[in-house]
Design a protein around this motif. Sequence first.
Motif, mmCIF file in Angstrom:
data_model
loop_
_atom_site.group_PDB
_atom_site.id
_atom_site.type_symbol
_atom_site.label_atom_id
_atom_site.label_comp_id
_atom_site.label_asym_id
_atom_site.label_seq_id
_atom_site.Cartn_x
_atom_site.Cartn_y
_atom_site.Cartn_z
ATOM 1 N N TYR A 113 -21.292 -32.536 45.675
ATOM 2 C CA TYR A 113 -22.182 -33.162 46.648
ATOM 3 C C TYR A 113 -21.371 -33.631 47.851
ATOM 4 N N GLN A 114 -21.933 -33.453 49.029
ATOM 5 C CA GLN A 114 -21.325 -33.984 50.240
ATOM 6 C C GLN A 114 -21.937 -35.353 50.512
ATOM 7 N N VAL A 115 -21.104 -36.379 50.502
ATOM 8 C CA VAL A 115 -21.560 -37.745 50.749
ATOM 9 C C VAL A 115 -20.831 -38.237 51.991
ATOM 10 N N GLY A 116 -21.501 -38.118 53.137
ATOM 11 C CA GLY A 116 -20.825 -38.462 54.378
ATOM 12 C C GLY A 116 -19.588 -37.600 54.550
ATOM 13 N N ALA A 117 -18.443 -38.238 54.781
ATOM 14 C CA ALA A 117 -17.183 -37.511 54.941
ATOM 15 C C ALA A 117 -16.526 -37.192 53.594
ATOM 16 N N TYR A 118 -17.105 -37.681 52.523
ATOM 17 C CA TYR A 118 -16.541 -37.491 51.188
ATOM 18 C C TYR A 118 -17.135 -36.267 50.502
ATOM 19 N N LEU A 151 -11.466 -37.414 50.157
ATOM 20 C CA LEU A 151 -11.574 -37.687 51.591
ATOM 21 C C LEU A 151 -10.239 -37.336 52.240
ATOM 22 N N ASP A 152 -10.267 -36.376 53.159
ATOM 23 C CA ASP A 152 -9.061 -35.974 53.901
ATOM 24 C C ASP A 152 -7.894 -35.638 52.969
ATOM 25 N N SER A 198 -15.432 -46.871 51.352
ATOM 26 C CA SER A 198 -15.082 -47.714 52.498
ATOM 27 C C SER A 198 -14.474 -46.909 53.651
ATOM 28 N N GLY A 199 -14.028 -45.690 53.373
ATOM 29 C CA GLY A 199 -13.422 -44.865 54.415
ATOM 30 C C GLY A 199 -14.419 -44.232 55.361
#
Length: 230
Positions: free
Chosen positions: A136-141, A152-153, A211-212
């Motif tokens: 699943y894509q959750v925002g940038a995550y 993330l990144d 939080s990122g």
Amino acid sequence: MDEKNLNIILVEDDLNLGFLLEDFLKSRGVGVTLYRDGEEGLEGFKKNGDFNFCIFDVMLPKMDGFTLAKKVKAVQPEIPVVFLTARAMKEDKMKGYNIGADDYITKPFDEDELWCKIVAISKRSDFIQEESETVYQVGAYEFDYENLSLSLDGNIKRLTTREAEVLRMLCKEKKNVVRREQILTAIWGENDYFAGRSLDVFISKLRKYFSGDPSISIENVVKVGYILHC
């Protein structure tokens, strides 16, 4: 969604009504299995892993329909449930909906009306479709349910199994309320004070994990449940 894929578990202690409903639903081309009491229904549900729609009378021998629905949803939280009852009390309806009922039909009722409700519920439910999505894509995550990872990144956070289960339920209903009772029954197997406090802790942890990306939030709908926004 094609309602012809339905395989209905029908639990009704009034055998005349039960047989009539069974014949009617089969005439519509769907699978139906009739059980006569709550305990028999639960045992049949456990043995047959193919059921994807429930019709339960409320006043059943050995185990009432509400208890049966709770136990069924503990195994398959998203399975649709329609309650049948001779009682039209508001308290009963609220109890049914709090369990996660999709509809509540008071006897006597028209069979065609019941069928229309079944079709409408099946069309809005994604339970019948095989669940294939695990990433699943959750925002940038990126959340990988199977691998218990939140990325993330290039940085990977490993989740516990229970954290992943809670997050998956939120992701599958993104921007919609997921009820506390549904989460607790499905993941903890019970809905009591201590399980509720544990869920609160898990939600707090998930908020920290995200939080990122400030665009992500898990909204607390007081006394109801949670909504994942992203």
